[in-house]
Scaffold this active site. Structure first.
Site, short mmCIF file in Angstrom:
data_model
loop_
_atom_site.label_atom_id
_atom_site.label_comp_id
_atom_site.label_asym_id
_atom_site.label_seq_id
_atom_site.Cartn_x
_atom_site.Cartn_y
_atom_site.Cartn_z
N SER A 57 50.37 57.18 88.77
CA SER A 57 51.04 57.78 87.62
C SER A 57 51.32 59.25 87.93
O SER A 57 50.55 59.92 88.63
CB SER A 57 50.16 57.69 86.38
OG SER A 57 49.82 56.36 86.08
N THR A 108 50.66 58.07 82.85
CA THR A 108 51.65 58.97 82.26
C THR A 108 51.96 58.56 80.83
O THR A 108 52.34 59.39 80.01
CB THR A 108 52.92 59.01 83.10
OG1 THR A 108 52.59 59.14 84.48
CG2 THR A 108 53.81 60.18 82.70
N ALA A 109 51.81 57.28 80.53
CA ALA A 109 51.97 56.82 79.15
C ALA A 109 51.02 57.58 78.23
O ALA A 109 51.40 58.03 77.14
CB ALA A 109 51.74 55.33 79.07
N HIS A 146 54.77 48.19 81.13
CA HIS A 146 55.17 46.96 81.81
C HIS A 146 55.92 46.02 80.85
O HIS A 146 56.66 46.46 79.99
CB HIS A 146 53.98 46.30 82.50
CG HIS A 146 53.27 47.18 83.48
ND1 HIS A 146 53.94 47.98 84.38
CD2 HIS A 146 51.94 47.39 83.70
CE1 HIS A 146 53.05 48.64 85.11
NE2 HIS A 146 51.84 48.30 84.71
#
Length: 275
Positions: A57, A108-109, A146
Site C-alpha cells: 500500500s 491506503t484505504a 477489491h
C-alpha cells in the site's frame, strides 16, 4: 538470480503478471517466483524486506522508502472510484459514531478514510471478512477493497462513502493512489532496472492480450463472473498501471503531502522511481 515477486491473490494483480504466468516474458539471468498474500500481510512483510519485489500500500510505503524503491509501473489507482464504506439499510447514516471495519492499519484505504473522516473509530479485520460481517450485523460499517466494490449491492448493502469520488472532487480530478509495486534497494541499480523492465513487459503483454489475460485472472476473482472480472481488471490495470504519468505522480505527491500535514505518516516521502 532468484527474484521473488509478491502480490495480492486478486484478479487485477493476476492480470498484471500474466506475462510471466503464460511464459511470454522470461529472462535468462533471473528466475522469477511469485508469492500470493493479502495486502496487509505484504505490507508487514516488507518491513522485514522479505521479498525482493512486492506490492504494498502507498500508506505502508511511507514507512518503507529507505528500504524499497518505487517501480514506475504496477500501481493501482482509483480514478473517481476506490475503497467504499458500506452499511446495512438499517445501519448508521454517517460515520460520526460508527465503528468501521478496515482491512489493515497500513492500507491506503485506511489512510484515505482517516483523511476523509478524522478520528473515525476502526476495527481491523481480514479484507474478505468485512463484507460478510456487515451483512450479518457483526460490524456497523465496513471499508471494502477489491471485488467488494462491485458486489456489495448483491448483499443488500448501501454505500456511505466512495473515497475515490471524494478524493477526485477535492483534488481537481486526481486518481486516488492505492497500491504500488516496489523493489528492494539492496539489489543495486542495474538489477533494479533490469527487473523493472521485466515487470513492465508482463503488464504490457497482459494489456495487449487482454482476452487471454482476463481469462487467466478469472481464477483469482473470488466469485466474480467474466463480465465483472473484466470490469474490475479495467478499473485497476490501465494506462496508469503501465506508467504513472504526470497525473499519477501528482496524485502520489498530493496523498503523501496531505498525510504528512495531518501527521498520519511520520516523514515527508520522496516520490522517486527506478529509472
Amino acid at each position: 538470480m532468484r527474484i521473488t515477486v509478491a502480490h495480492s491473490p486478486d484478479s487485477d494483480d493476476a492480470f498484471m503478471f500474466y506475462g510471466f504466468a503464460c511464459g511470454a516474458v522470461t529472462a535468462e539471468e533471473f528466475e522469477i517466483d511469485q508469492v500470493l498474500a493479502d495486502i496487509e500481510s505484504l505490507n508487514r512483510a516488507a518491513f522485514d524486506g522479505t521479498y525482493e519485489v512486492t506490492a504494498v500500500s502507498f500508506h505502508a510505503y511511507a514507512h518503507l522508502f529507505d528500504r524499497y524503491a518505487l517501480l514506475p509501473h504496477g500501481a493501482s489507482m482509483g480514478d473517481r472510484y476506490g475503497p467504499i464504506v458500506v452499511a446495512r439499510p438499517d445501519g448508521p447514516s454517517s460515520l460520526d459514531r460508527a465503528t468501521v471495519a478496515i482491512p489493515g492499519e497500513l492500507t491506503t484505504a485506511h489512510l484515505a478514510l482517516q483523511l476523509f473522516h478524522p478520528g473515525v473509530a476502526c476495527r481491523v479485520m481480514p479484507f474478505d471478512a468485512i463484507q460478510p460481517a456487515v451483512v450479518d450485523g457483526s460490524v456497523e460499517a465496513g471499508l471494502l477493497i477489491h471485488e467488494g466494490q462491485l458486489t456489495y449491492r448483491d448483499d443488500g448493502l448501501r454505500c456511505l462513502a466512495d473515497l475515490g469520488v471524494w478524493w477526485a472532487d477535492r483534488t481537481g480530478g486526481l486518481p486516488l493512489p492505492l497500491g504500488c509495486n516496489v523493489i528492494r534497494r539492496d539489489l543495486g541499480p542495474d538489477t533494479m532496472r533490469a527487473v523493472s523492465r521485466l515487470l513492465r513487459a508482463s503488464i504490457a503483454h497482459a494489456l495487449e492480450n487482454r482476452t487471454d489475460a482476463v481469462a487467466y485472472a478469472l481464477d483469482f476473482g473470488r466469485g466474480l463472473d467474466p463480465e465483472r472480472t473484466d470490469r474490475f481488471v479495467g478499473m485497476y490495470v490501465n494506462e496508469l498501471t503501465l506508467d504513472y504519468g504526470d497525473r499519477g505522480r501528482a496524485a502520489v505527491e498530493r496523498l503523501f503531502a496531505e498525510a504528512h500535514d495531518r501527521q498520519l505518516i511520520p516523514r515527508p516521502v520522496p516520490v522517486e522511481f527506478v529509472d
